[in-house]
Design a protein around this motif. Structure first.
Motif, PDB file in Angstrom:
ATOM      1  N   ASP A 147      -4.168  75.060  95.271  1.00  0.00           N
ATOM      2  CA  ASP A 147      -3.862  76.160  95.836  1.00  0.00           C
ATOM      3  C   ASP A 147      -3.171  75.988  97.166  1.00  0.00           C
ATOM      4  N   GLU A 148      -3.219  74.643  97.651  1.00  0.00           N
ATOM      5  CA  GLU A 148      -2.107  74.105  98.778  1.00  0.00           C
ATOM      6  C   GLU A 148      -0.646  73.931  98.603  1.00  0.00           C
ATOM      7  N   VAL A 150       3.075  75.439  97.005  1.00  0.00           N
ATOM      8  CA  VAL A 150       3.855  76.368  96.939  1.00  0.00           C
ATOM      9  C   VAL A 150       5.148  76.219  96.045  1.00  0.00           C
ATOM     10  N   ASN A 154      10.249  78.761  98.304  1.00  0.00           N
ATOM     11  CA  ASN A 154       9.362  79.925  98.932  1.00  0.00           C
ATOM     12  C   ASN A 154       8.719  79.249 100.369  1.00  0.00           C
ATOM     13  N   THR A 155       8.382  80.290 101.093  1.00  0.00           N
ATOM     14  CA  THR A 155       7.964  79.936 102.386  1.00  0.00           C
ATOM     15  C   THR A 155       6.498  79.519 102.342  1.00  0.00           C
ATOM     16  N   PRO A 156       6.179  78.262 102.784  1.00  0.00           N
ATOM     17  CA  PRO A 156       4.804  77.809 102.734  1.00  0.00           C
ATOM     18  C   PRO A 156       3.979  78.743 103.668  1.00  0.00           C
ATOM     19  N   ARG A 157       2.573  79.061 103.479  1.00  0.00           N
ATOM     20  CA  ARG A 157       1.722  79.484 104.276  1.00  0.00           C
ATOM     21  C   ARG A 157       1.109  78.587 105.083  1.00  0.00           C
ATOM     22  N   PRO A 158       0.362  78.889 105.992  1.00  0.00           N
ATOM     23  CA  PRO A 158      -0.265  77.592 106.822  1.00  0.00           C
ATOM     24  C   PRO A 158      -1.336  76.832 105.964  1.00  0.00           C
ATOM     25  N   GLN A 160      -0.016  74.919 103.340  1.00  0.00           N
ATOM     26  CA  GLN A 160       0.656  74.793 102.206  1.00  0.00           C
ATOM     27  C   GLN A 160       1.757  73.970 102.256  1.00  0.00           C
TER      28      GLN A 160
END
Length: 366
Positions: A147-148, A150, A154-158, A160
């Motif tokens: 789940d880490e 992306v 795409n823009t990684p979330r915190p 990721q």
């Protein structure tokens, strides 16, 4: 890859062919002025025979007429009307290719397991083979887990990171001859992961995964492979790449669980997966070539694991000298980008001093 030996059904060349533009003559007529009977061009042979005191003009690739045993280059003769004067000292067999010079009927042209590159395709065509028996490319399903991750772009979330492993492995798999189906990023959820893998294996020979093979609570690949088949290897004494996993699955399928760290993933691919894929294709040469190299640095071993250190190579005095690419951290992909080789450092506690000769798996040469 060639599936069967390729045997020559006829000699190559199949007729005596001139290697130059010149005149086909008898060597016994050396130094004489000869009557020119006609011309033998490529695809348009001279119909008659060269007899004593006669010659036939012959162009490169043309049939050397019956009776002639030497071709004299055009720049070495004197032409006057329909006669030609040839030099003295002619040697039979000069300047033309004899029947069977390249291949005789019954010769093995190529062996089963040969990789078909430009030269191999060319010689097969030269022997008039319109079709060749080949091995099918292994079909490989490739997925990343976690789940880490992306998708790249795409823009990684915190927390990721971009999924770099899948694209690096895609390139490596294709270079090794595989036909690859991308499964994307698998979620850290057992049932969803199982459905994805079971569906992919319906038309794949092998499964290659990245990540999820360690011992964390979200490392789900190894338990899944245990439920689907038999896990033969769960970890290896290798640095980088300790969590590498290998399993056999029903109907002759196999699975390779590669570690999630980028360098670990690519190194275990080179050591274990690439040779297996080449074996599946029937190739005679499974491993990358290895060469002895002289260390240009002190190589510190790992006490309990064989280590593959990434190096660049330079030529020095007829030898290949290896220089470290810097930090050998398994997460530092820059240590592999531009590396020419993987130096094999055996487990132990003795530093391999600069100047030591070691074995290196060659990725490319400088």
């Amino acid at each position: 890859m060639l599936a069967e030996d390729l045997i020559a059904e006829a000699p190559l060349p199949s007729f005596p062919a001139s290697a130059v533009d010149g005149y086909a003559v008898r060597a016994t007529d050396a130094g004489r002025t000869l009557r020119v009977l006609g011309e033998s061009a490529a695809g348009r042979p001279f119909e008659g025979a060269v007899e004593q005191a006669s010659a036939a003009r012959v162009l490169t690739g043309g049939v050397v007429p019956e009776g002639a045993d030497v071709v004299v280059m055009v720049e070495d003769v004197q032409l006057a009307g329909d006669t030609v004067t040839v030099p003295a000292g002619l040697r039979p067999g000069t300047n033309f290719h004899k029947v069977g010079d390249d291949l005789r009927a019954g010769d093995r042209v190529l062996s089963a397991g040969t990789q078909l590159s430009a030269a191999e395709i060319g010689i097969a065509a030269a022997t008039n083979r319109a079709r060749l028996p080949v091995r099918r490319r292994p079909r490989v399903a490739l997925m990343s887990t976690g789940d880490e991750l992306v998708e790249v772009g795409n823009t990684p979330r915190p927390g990721q990171i971009p999924d770099s492993n899948r694209w690096a492995l895609l390139a490596a798999l294709r270079e090794a001859g595989a036909d690859v189906k991308l499964l994307g990023i698998a979620p850290d959820e057992p049932q969803a992961l199982r459905r994805l893998v079971v569906d992919a294996l319906k038309d794949a020979d092998a499964l290659v995964t990245s990540g999820g093979v360690s011992v964390g609570t979200h490392d789900l690949v190894k338990p899944l492979l245990e439920s689907l088949g038999e896990v033969h290897i769960g970890r290896v004494k290798l640095k980088p790449g300790k969590p590498f996993t290998f399993a056999t699955l029903p109907e002759g399928r196999v699975a390779f669980g590669l570690p999630g760290f980028p360098v670990s993933s690519l190194v275990t691919f080179e050591v274990f997966v690439r040779p297996a894929l080449r074996k599946m294709q029937g190739l005679a040469q499974l491993d990358r070539p290895t060469l002895p190299v002289r260390l240009g640095y002190d190589a510190r071993p790992t006490p309990d694991r064989t280590e593959y250190q990434r190096v660049t190579l330079r030529r020095e005095g007829g030898e290949l000298v290896a220089e470290t690419t810097g930090s050998q951290s398994s997460s530092r992909l820059m240590s592999l980008a531009g590396a020419h080789a993987l130096v094999r450092v055996p487990a132990g506690d003795q530093v391999l001093k600069k100047g030591s000769v070691v074995e290196a798996m060659i990725l490319s040469l400088p």
